[in-house]
Design a protein around this motif. Structure first.
Motif, PDB file in Angstrom:
ATOM      1  N   THR B 148       0.824  -1.209   0.000  1.00  0.00           N
ATOM      2  CA  THR B 148       0.000   0.000   0.000  1.00  0.00           C
ATOM      3  C   THR B 148       0.861   1.263   0.000  1.00  0.00           C
ATOM      4  O   THR B 148       0.644   2.189  -0.783  1.00  0.00           O
ATOM      5  CB  THR B 148      -0.888  -0.058   1.270  1.00  0.00           C
ATOM      6  N   ALA B 149       1.853   1.277   0.883  1.00  0.00           N
ATOM      7  CA  ALA B 149       2.718   2.454   1.011  1.00  0.00           C
ATOM      8  C   ALA B 149       3.571   2.649  -0.240  1.00  0.00           C
ATOM      9  O   ALA B 149       3.766   3.782  -0.695  1.00  0.00           O
ATOM     10  CB  ALA B 149       3.605   2.311   2.243  1.00  0.00           C
ATOM     11  N   GLY B 152       1.507   4.057  -2.904  1.00  0.00           N
ATOM     12  CA  GLY B 152       1.263   5.463  -2.565  1.00  0.00           C
ATOM     13  C   GLY B 152       2.459   6.332  -2.908  1.00  0.00           C
ATOM     14  O   GLY B 152       2.316   7.458  -3.403  1.00  0.00           O
ATOM     15  N   ALA B 153       3.651   5.818  -2.646  1.00  0.00           N
ATOM     16  CA  ALA B 153       4.865   6.594  -2.936  1.00  0.00           C
ATOM     17  C   ALA B 153       4.991   6.840  -4.438  1.00  0.00           C
ATOM     18  O   ALA B 153       5.382   7.932  -4.868  1.00  0.00           O
ATOM     19  CB  ALA B 153       6.096   5.867  -2.401  1.00  0.00           C
ATOM     20  N   ALA B 156       2.447   9.459  -5.351  1.00  0.00           N
ATOM     21  CA  ALA B 156       2.874  10.781  -4.877  1.00  0.00           C
ATOM     22  C   ALA B 156       3.951  11.353  -5.780  1.00  0.00           C
ATOM     23  O   ALA B 156       3.982  12.552  -6.057  1.00  0.00           O
ATOM     24  CB  ALA B 156       3.383  10.683  -3.440  1.00  0.00           C
ATOM     25  N   MET B 178      -4.458   2.296  -3.312  1.00  0.00           N
ATOM     26  CA  MET B 178      -3.466   1.698  -2.412  1.00  0.00           C
ATOM     27  C   MET B 178      -4.084   0.523  -1.650  1.00  0.00           C
ATOM     28  O   MET B 178      -3.481  -0.547  -1.517  1.00  0.00           O
ATOM     29  CB  MET B 178      -2.977   2.765  -1.416  1.00  0.00           C
TER      30      MET B 178
END
Ligand code: SF4
Lengths: 219, 291
Positions: B148-149, B152-153, B156, B178
């Motif tokens: 998920t992270a 997300g990165a 972003a 995510m």
């Protein structure tokens, strides 16, 4: 940005910019003050002024000034806590021109009578920028140990500061120089990789031509 | 910045080093923050623990400062307990938890921004509901959190996770994408399934405006968290069924960036357009100004 900027921070809601960022502005200002704040005049600008109430921006700034960080559950009760601790708080409108929409101006008096004026901006996520200290422009995040030196604009002061740091084994990450006018007042802002020992700060305070030393420890 | 800059990069590292996605993300975190694997894993577990604490501490009596938010999670809970509910136990629970977390945030409780405070309900809702409904070990969920992270990165870096720059597609949309990736992993999907779940979830949210009433993270934010959670579940299920996105996952992310740039400022958190300018919203605004 690392993955904990994506998942995180742990924070008290509702808004990363208007709540968590506001806490950070207060928190960093409290650290810059170096002693408990006894009086705070908090002036808000732009979106902080317009939508701040519903976001708890005022409570968040006061919580930060009391030394609370963004995940402190007591943030909603900061007004009562300020009262208990004898911190006097007043709010107003900041008269600034073309400032960042999420800006707060904090005019602070410390317990010993020390004065400090900070202009902080909440620039997205829970990140902030300290844009002014005592009327002179600055530009730092508060993520690093930061040294702010107000001095007379004369030769030699930069060398004094940097040699003190090298003597103490402190590496400089960034360095900025500002001045109000030639031969007037100048400000140095140094973000460092290590904490600066207390005696280094005390020594600087006594150097001739140095008017004020403000240190932000992140410990 | 991490050693990956796109979904494709992540998949390439996975196949080169024969590692699962979550491990690639964790190893990159170790390099970036100069920590060992156990620290990185513990850090992510701490985020999940904080999410669970926030979920547990929901208080249906709380109302936000504006008085607009609070108590709806409890309504969903009561309805979900009845035999009339429309969705499965898992999906119903995820909806409920998403609304509750959004309300907790509006009421100044402690939450985990994921990726933002406004969208803080989507990811915990899906993961905590999954853990409770399917009885999986917590470690598996923490692994899914890394996926998920990492997704997300990438979003972003290549688009945005802020409503002010990309609209709500960047907040609820990113959170949903995510969560979909993590959920596809939890349900046994392979790497291809994971990234397609993400792509489909994001596609379903493209164009979503950020138009919060009175600038507060309440209307429409709270209820959109449940939409983000349900969309994540639908997208993961489609991917698990073998459905694939016709558009490449990185191209979907780039599309979100382009749409975000094309959106007028009034639809990017300024409250000068969208729902924030409806007669109902303006009436609320008038009332709030009296307080
Ligand atoms: S509408 Fe705007 S503030 Fe609300 S969740 Fe979406 S992006 Fe965030």
């Amino acid at each position: 940005m690392n993955i904990f900027d994506i998942i995180g921070p742990v924070m008290v809601g509702p808004s990363s910019s208007h709540t968590a960022g506001a806490v950070r502005i207060g928190y960093i200002s409290r650290k810059l003050m170096g002693e408990p704040v006894s009086k705070a005049q908090i002036n808000l600008y732009g979106s902080f002024l317009a939508t701040g109430k519903g976001h708890g921006t005022r409570k968040a700034l006061v919580a930060g000034l009391l030394g609370m960080n963004t995940d402190d559950m007591r943030i909603p009760d900061s007004f009562e806590i300020a009262k208990e601790q004898g911190m006097e708080v007043h709010f107003g409108e900041a008269r600034l021109k073309d400032a960042h929409p999420n800006t707060a101006q904090l005019i602070l008096t410390g317990q010993s009578g020390r004065q400090l004026e900070v202009i902080g901006q909440s620039i997205g996520g829970a990140r902030i920028n300290i844009a002014q200290i005592d009327g002179i422009d600055t530009n730092f995040s508060g993520d690093y140990p930061t040294l702010v030196v107000h001095n007379l604009d004369q030769p030699g002061h930069v060398a004094e500061v940097t040699s003190m740091l090298s003597h103490k084994g402190v590496n400089i990450a960034t360095m900025q120089l500002y001045r109000s006018n030639r031969g007037g007042e100048a400000v140095m802002v140094l973000e460092c990789d290590q904490e600066i020992p207390e005696d280094g700060i005390r020594w600087l305070e006594k150097v001739e031509g140095v008017k004020k030393v403000t240190y932000l420890s992140i410990e | 910045m991490a050693g990956y800059h796109s979904v494709k990069d992540i998949l390439t590292i996975c196949s080169d080093e024969k590692l699962p996605i979550w491990k690639v993300i964790m190893e990159e975190d170790c390099i970036e923050r100069q920590v060992v694997q156990s620290e990185s894993f513990a850090g992510m577990r701490a985020m999940y623990t904080a999410m669970k604490q926030a979920d547990k501490s929901y208080d249906s009596r709380l109302r936000s400062a504006s008085g607009l938010a609070g108590g709806d999670g409890e309504k969903l809970h009561i309805y979900n307990m009845s035999d009339k509910k429309l969705c499965s136990d898992f999906t119903s629970l995820a909806m409920e938890k998403a609304v509750k977390m959004g309300e907790s945030n509006a009421c100044m409780r402690r939450i985990v921004a994921a990726p933002t405070a406004g969208s803080c309900g989507v990811i915990p809702a899906v993961f905590i509901a999954y853990e409770e409904s399917f009885n999986v070990p917590e470690d598996r969920i923490v692994e899914a959190m890394f996926i998920t992270a990492g997704i997300g990165a990438v979003i972003a870096e290549n688009a945005s996770i802020a409503g002010a720059s990309g609209g709500c597609q960047a907040e609820i949309g990113s959170a949903s994408a995510m969560a979909a990736a993590g959920l596809a992993y939890l349900a046994g999907g392979d790497n291809d399934c994971i990234v397609n779940a993400m792509a489909m979830a994001l596609k379903n949210m493209l164009g979503l405006a950020c138009d919060p009433v009175c600038g507060l993270v309440e209307v429409p934010c709270i209820k959109r968290n449940s939409a983000g959670a349900v969309n994540a579940i639908a997208s993961a299920q489609m991917a698990l069924a073998g459905i694939r996105s016709a558009i490449d996952p990185d191209e979907v992310i780039d599309t979100m960036r382009r749409i975000g740039n094309a959106m007028p400022a009034g639809l990017k958190e300024t409250s000068e357009g969208g729902l924030a300018q409806t007669p109902s919203a303006l009436k609320i605004k008038e009332k709030l100004e009296e307080i």
